[in-house]
Design a protein around this motif. Structure first.
Motif, PDB file in Angstrom:
ATOM      1  N   ALA A 270       0.829  -1.210   0.000  1.00 14.51           N
ATOM      2  CA  ALA A 270       0.000   0.000   0.000  1.00 14.51           C
ATOM      3  C   ALA A 270       0.863   1.258   0.000  1.00 14.51           C
ATOM      4  O   ALA A 270       0.577   2.228  -0.715  1.00 14.51           O
ATOM      5  N   GLN A 271       1.930   1.254   0.787  1.00 10.54           N
ATOM      6  CA  GLN A 271       2.831   2.410   0.823  1.00 10.54           C
ATOM      7  C   GLN A 271       3.523   2.616  -0.520  1.00 10.54           C
ATOM      8  O   GLN A 271       3.668   3.749  -0.993  1.00 10.54           O
ATOM      9  N   ALA A 272       3.946   1.507  -1.133  1.00  3.38           N
ATOM     10  CA  ALA A 272       4.625   1.609  -2.419  1.00  3.38           C
ATOM     11  C   ALA A 272       3.683   2.128  -3.496  1.00  3.38           C
ATOM     12  O   ALA A 272       4.066   2.969  -4.322  1.00  3.38           O
ATOM     13  N   VAL A 273       2.453   1.640  -3.494  1.00  2.00           N
ATOM     14  CA  VAL A 273       1.474   2.101  -4.484  1.00  2.00           C
ATOM     15  C   VAL A 273       1.207   3.591  -4.326  1.00  2.00           C
ATOM     16  O   VAL A 273       1.133   4.333  -5.306  1.00  2.00           O
ATOM     17  N   GLU A 274       1.086   4.042  -3.084  1.00  2.00           N
ATOM     18  CA  GLU A 274       0.859   5.468  -2.848  1.00  2.00           C
ATOM     19  C   GLU A 274       2.066   6.290  -3.308  1.00  2.00           C
ATOM     20  O   GLU A 274       1.914   7.372  -3.887  1.00  2.00           O
ATOM     21  N   ARG A 275       3.252   5.786  -3.065  1.00  2.00           N
ATOM     22  CA  ARG A 275       4.448   6.494  -3.502  1.00  2.00           C
ATOM     23  C   ARG A 275       4.499   6.585  -5.023  1.00  2.00           C
ATOM     24  O   ARG A 275       4.850   7.629  -5.590  1.00  2.00           O
ATOM     25  N   LEU A 276       4.150   5.495  -5.703  1.00  2.00           N
ATOM     26  CA  LEU A 276       4.128   5.503  -7.164  1.00  2.00           C
ATOM     27  C   LEU A 276       3.044   6.444  -7.682  1.00  2.00           C
ATOM     28  O   LEU A 276       3.231   7.126  -8.697  1.00  2.00           O
ATOM     29  N   ARG A 277       1.891   6.494  -6.989  1.00  2.00           N
ATOM     30  CA  ARG A 277       0.804   7.386  -7.408  1.00  2.00           C
ATOM     31  C   ARG A 277       1.259   8.835  -7.341  1.00  2.00           C
ATOM     32  O   ARG A 277       1.011   9.623  -8.258  1.00  2.00           O
ATOM     33  N   GLN A 278       1.956   9.195  -6.248  1.00  2.00           N
ATOM     34  CA  GLN A 278       2.442  10.563  -6.103  1.00  2.00           C
ATOM     35  C   GLN A 278       3.490  10.887  -7.167  1.00  2.00           C
ATOM     36  O   GLN A 278       3.514  12.002  -7.708  1.00  2.00           O
ATOM     37  N   LEU A 279       4.339   9.911  -7.472  1.00  2.00           N
ATOM     38  CA  LEU A 279       5.365  10.118  -8.485  1.00  2.00           C
ATOM     39  C   LEU A 279       4.731  10.344  -9.856  1.00  2.00           C
ATOM     40  O   LEU A 279       5.145  11.238 -10.615  1.00  2.00           O
TER      41      LEU A 279
ATOM     42  N   LEU B 205       2.442   4.396 -22.418  1.00  2.00           N
ATOM     43  CA  LEU B 205       3.620   4.851 -21.679  1.00  2.00           C
ATOM     44  C   LEU B 205       3.602   4.180 -20.315  1.00  2.00           C
ATOM     45  O   LEU B 205       2.537   4.073 -19.680  1.00  2.00           O
ATOM     46  N   ALA B 206       4.759   3.732 -19.855  1.00  5.17           N
ATOM     47  CA  ALA B 206       4.835   3.071 -18.546  1.00  5.17           C
ATOM     48  C   ALA B 206       6.163   3.385 -17.875  1.00  5.17           C
ATOM     49  O   ALA B 206       7.203   3.471 -18.530  1.00  5.17           O
ATOM     50  N   LEU B 207       6.103   3.585 -16.564  1.00  5.05           N
ATOM     51  CA  LEU B 207       7.312   3.675 -15.741  1.00  5.05           C
ATOM     52  C   LEU B 207       7.783   2.247 -15.518  1.00  5.05           C
ATOM     53  O   LEU B 207       6.981   1.374 -15.156  1.00  5.05           O
ATOM     54  N   VAL B 208       9.075   2.000 -15.689  1.00  4.45           N
ATOM     55  CA  VAL B 208       9.509   0.609 -15.744  1.00  4.45           C
ATOM     56  C   VAL B 208      10.796   0.384 -14.976  1.00  4.45           C
ATOM     57  O   VAL B 208      11.610   1.291 -14.798  1.00  4.45           O
ATOM     58  N   GLY B 209      10.982  -0.857 -14.497  1.00  3.10           N
ATOM     59  CA  GLY B 209      12.262  -1.292 -13.951  1.00  3.10           C
ATOM     60  C   GLY B 209      12.605  -0.740 -12.587  1.00  3.10           C
ATOM     61  O   GLY B 209      11.810  -0.808 -11.640  1.00  3.10           O
ATOM     62  N   GLY B 210      13.808  -0.157 -12.486  1.00  2.66           N
ATOM     63  CA  GLY B 210      14.346   0.302 -11.215  1.00  2.66           C
ATOM     64  C   GLY B 210      13.448   1.213 -10.409  1.00  2.66           C
ATOM     65  O   GLY B 210      13.303   1.016  -9.190  1.00  2.66           O
ATOM     66  N   PRO B 211      12.825   2.234 -10.996  1.00  3.97           N
ATOM     67  CA  PRO B 211      11.957   3.121 -10.214  1.00  3.97           C
ATOM     68  C   PRO B 211      10.798   2.383  -9.543  1.00  3.97           C
ATOM     69  O   PRO B 211      10.446   2.690  -8.398  1.00  3.97           O
ATOM     70  N   VAL B 212      10.222   1.428 -10.237  1.00  2.34           N
ATOM     71  CA  VAL B 212       9.108   0.662  -9.662  1.00  2.34           C
ATOM     72  C   VAL B 212       9.626  -0.233  -8.543  1.00  2.34           C
ATOM     73  O   VAL B 212       9.048  -0.286  -7.441  1.00  2.34           O
ATOM     74  N   ARG B 213      10.708  -0.925  -8.812  1.00  2.00           N
ATOM     75  CA  ARG B 213      11.324  -1.786  -7.789  1.00  2.00           C
ATOM     76  C   ARG B 213      11.687  -0.986  -6.541  1.00  2.00           C
ATOM     77  O   ARG B 213      11.379  -1.385  -5.414  1.00  2.00           O
TER      78      ARG B 213
ATOM     79  N   MET C  79       8.943  -5.169 -13.655  1.00  2.00           N
ATOM     80  CA  MET C  79       7.633  -4.646 -13.301  1.00  2.00           C
ATOM     81  C   MET C  79       7.483  -3.246 -13.900  1.00  2.00           C
ATOM     82  O   MET C  79       8.460  -2.521 -14.039  1.00  2.00           O
ATOM     83  N   ALA C  80       6.256  -2.888 -14.231  1.00  2.00           N
ATOM     84  CA  ALA C  80       6.004  -1.578 -14.827  1.00  2.00           C
ATOM     85  C   ALA C  80       4.706  -1.008 -14.281  1.00  2.00           C
ATOM     86  O   ALA C  80       3.811  -1.749 -13.831  1.00  2.00           O
ATOM     87  N   LEU C  81       4.607   0.298 -14.335  1.00  2.64           N
ATOM     88  CA  LEU C  81       3.394   1.005 -13.930  1.00  2.64           C
ATOM     89  C   LEU C  81       2.863   1.752 -15.143  1.00  2.64           C
ATOM     90  O   LEU C  81       3.489   2.700 -15.631  1.00  2.64           O
ATOM     91  N   ARG C  82       1.717   1.297 -15.668  1.00 10.76           N
ATOM     92  CA  ARG C  82       1.129   1.978 -16.820  1.00 10.76           C
ATOM     93  C   ARG C  82       0.678   3.374 -16.416  1.00 10.76           C
ATOM     94  O   ARG C  82       0.113   3.572 -15.335  1.00 10.76           O
TER      95      ARG C  82
ATOM     96  N   PRO D 119      15.381   5.586  -2.543  1.00  8.59           N
ATOM     97  CA  PRO D 119      15.178   6.792  -3.352  1.00  8.59           C
ATOM     98  C   PRO D 119      14.996   6.435  -4.824  1.00  8.59           C
ATOM     99  O   PRO D 119      15.682   5.552  -5.354  1.00  8.59           O
ATOM    100  N   VAL D 120      14.070   7.097  -5.469  1.00  5.35           N
ATOM    101  CA  VAL D 120      13.850   6.909  -6.898  1.00  5.35           C
ATOM    102  C   VAL D 120      14.577   8.037  -7.624  1.00  5.35           C
ATOM    103  O   VAL D 120      14.122   9.176  -7.639  1.00  5.35           O
ATOM    104  N   ASN D 121      15.723   7.714  -8.202  1.00  3.83           N
ATOM    105  CA  ASN D 121      16.565   8.737  -8.826  1.00  3.83           C
ATOM    106  C   ASN D 121      16.423   8.774 -10.340  1.00  3.83           C
ATOM    107  O   ASN D 121      16.522   9.834 -10.951  1.00  3.83           O
ATOM    108  N   ASP D 122      16.216   7.624 -10.958  1.00  2.00           N
ATOM    109  CA  ASP D 122      16.149   7.555 -12.418  1.00  2.00           C
ATOM    110  C   ASP D 122      14.711   7.302 -12.853  1.00  2.00           C
ATOM    111  O   ASP D 122      14.026   6.440 -12.293  1.00  2.00           O
ATOM    112  N   LEU D 123      14.280   8.060 -13.841  1.00  2.68           N
ATOM    113  CA  LEU D 123      12.939   7.873 -14.382  1.00  2.68           C
ATOM    114  C   LEU D 123      13.064   7.192 -15.740  1.00  2.68           C
ATOM    115  O   LEU D 123      13.369   7.831 -16.755  1.00  2.68           O
TER     116      LEU D 123
END
Length: 478
Positions: free
Chosen positions: A5-14, A34-42, A133-136, A49-53
């Motif tokens: 749940a925390q990760a999903v909320e963090r991805l939603r804000q991103l 378009l999807a956020l993929v790989g390291g940022p999702v992991r 893993m990816a976030l559409r 910290p999510v440094n690379d988009l």
């Protein structure tokens, strides 16, 4: 590890923040995924910290450029051949890559690039499931066709397809496996470990530059030891850094010498701790030069090992031999000249202090220590301190105390004499003027004479230096 749940909320804000919000809108308006993929999702699930988009899309490079050009502050297509377009949005940098379905030819060092049609197909060609893993966007749908989230939660490093196929497609993934094991604290899947042990020769097709970059990434992690141990255990080190497994010298039953391999890894651990504690720069990048020197400082021991009468084991001149071996290995790995020079010099100097602990040096000796270390002095301080791994508490305390005394003396002399920039009292121009000579070898000889005098006696002052120089020149001319 964060909760789902925390990760999903963090991805939603991103995804709701710039530049992802605008990018998602523009790609959707253009009829592309378009999807956020790989390291940022992991990393969102790991709480890192999510440094690379990194983004992926069904749009091809020309179409990606058409979409990002009006809304970015800059864009570049240096990775166009592989389907990657970079773009700058204020302070944020993103990379957008077309879905891929390529693989490596059996004898090639480069992939045969083929664009794919689906996000799921793109994800299955990636290195490990936790990176697949990816976030559409903008729907915020998590796409995980290979069970990456389950593996992430279990701390398991597994390939999306059969490891033999994955490592054959890109053999550098075998190196990435040990790096991620160190970086993320994950356990490498047994099938992957078996594949690595059976496919070591496949690494030969990978360029030295790519292998070097992966080794640097491993050494830059917080705890590289775990990855290095895996490299040795799987046989990767025998190909990439054979001097490391060579340190596992046979220790005789009377323990006449310590385990050099374990000692070297401990020195690396301690050097990293000291690197952090002594740094005056918050969040300073990892000091790869120091870490390489710590890992390689004793690689001259196997070649210099000698069993003396009575069973004592010696390693005479292993510092000099080790410096040559370090230079040779780092050159083979295509490290830059400065790194090679600095690492090999630290290996060469790492024993210099230990004579100080037996008999205190004169001020001249301290000056020479600083002069020889030059810009590497702080790294040499750390390496020398880290090199104390004895379990004898009294001996360790004595060595640490002696080195602290040496550092204190260096600080006092530095304050008195500007020690970090020791030069003769007279420069080359003044030497030529006083002696009435033109540029040539004699000027260098005179300069070295004054430098040695300065090291022995400290600052002379211009008048005394001029007198000494004239005496030296007169004696030389006789």
């Amino acid at each position: 590890m964060q909760s789902v749940a925390q990760a999903v909320e963090r991805l939603r804000q991103l995804a709701a923040a710039e530049p992802l919000a605008t990018l998602a809108q523009r790609f959707a308006e253009a009829g592309h995924e378009l999807a956020l993929v790989g390291g940022p999702v992991r990393d969102a699930f790991l709480g890192r910290p999510v440094n690379d988009l990194d983004l992926t899309t069904d749009a091809h490079p020309d179409e990606i450029i058409r979409i990002v050009r009006p809304i970015s502050t800059a864009h570049w297509d240096i990775g166009r051949e592989f389907g990657t377009i970079g773009a700058q949005f204020g302070t944020e940098t993103v990379e957008i890559t077309t879905y891929r379905s390529d693989e490596y030819d059996a004898e090639s060092r480069k992939p045969v690039v083929a664009f794919g049609d689906t996000l799921e197909g793109d994800l299955t060609r990636r290195d490990f499931t936790m990176n697949a893993m990816a976030l559409r966007l903008p729907s915020l749908t998590l796409v995980d066709p290979t069970g990456g989230l389950d593996d992430l939660l279990a701390g398991r490093l597994r390939t999306p397809i059969a490891p033999e196929r994955s490592f054959s497609d890109d053999p550098l993934r075998m190196m990435r496996a040990v790096r991620f094991a160190a970086q993320l604290g994950a356990e490498v899947d047994e099938a992957a470990l078996t594949a690595i042990r059976g496919m070591l020769d496949r690494l030969a097709i990978v360029s030295a530059e790519r292998v070097r970059d992966e080794l640097v990434k491993l050494l830059s992690t917080d705890t590289p030891r775990r990855g290095l141990e895996l490299m040795v255990d799987t046989g990767l080190a025998a190909i990439v850094l054979p001097e490391l497994p060579a340190l596992r010298l046979e220790v005789d039953e009377h323990a006449h010498h310590k385990d050099v391999y374990e000692h070297s890894l401990t020195v690396l651990d301690q050097a990293i701790d000291l690197e952090r504690s002594r740094s005056s720069v918050p969040d300073a990048p990892p000091d790869v030069v120091l870490r390489l020197a710590a890992l390689l400082h004793d690689i001259g021991k196997p070649a210099t090992k000698k069993v003396e009468a009575g069973g004592a084991v010696t390693f005479h001149h292993h510092d000099l031999v080790g410096a040559k071996l370090a230079r040779k290995r780092l050159t083979a790995l295509r490290f830059d000249r400065d790194t090679i020079k600095q690492v090999s010099r630290l290996v060469e100097l790492h024993l210099r202090f230990f004579g100080y602990s037996d008999a205190k040096w004169t001020d001249s000796g301290v000056r020479r220590y600083v002069r020889d270390a030059d810009a590497l002095l702080e790294r040499l301080h750390i390496l020398t301190r880290a090199d104390v791994t004895t379990r004898n508490a009294r001996k360790a305390a004595r060595l640490h105390g002696a080195y602290q005394e040496l550092e204190d003396r260096i600080a006092v002399l530095a304050e008195q004499e500007e020690l970090a920039a020791i030069r003769p009292d007279l420069d080359g121009e003044r030497i030529m003027q006083l002696l009435g000579i033109r540029p040539g070898p004699v000027v260098g000889e005179a300069y070295r004479f004054l430098l040695e005098t300065r090291l022995d006696e400290g600052p002379l002052g211009d008048e005394e230096a001029e007198r000494r120089l004239r005496e030296w020149y007169a004696a030389r001319s006789d």
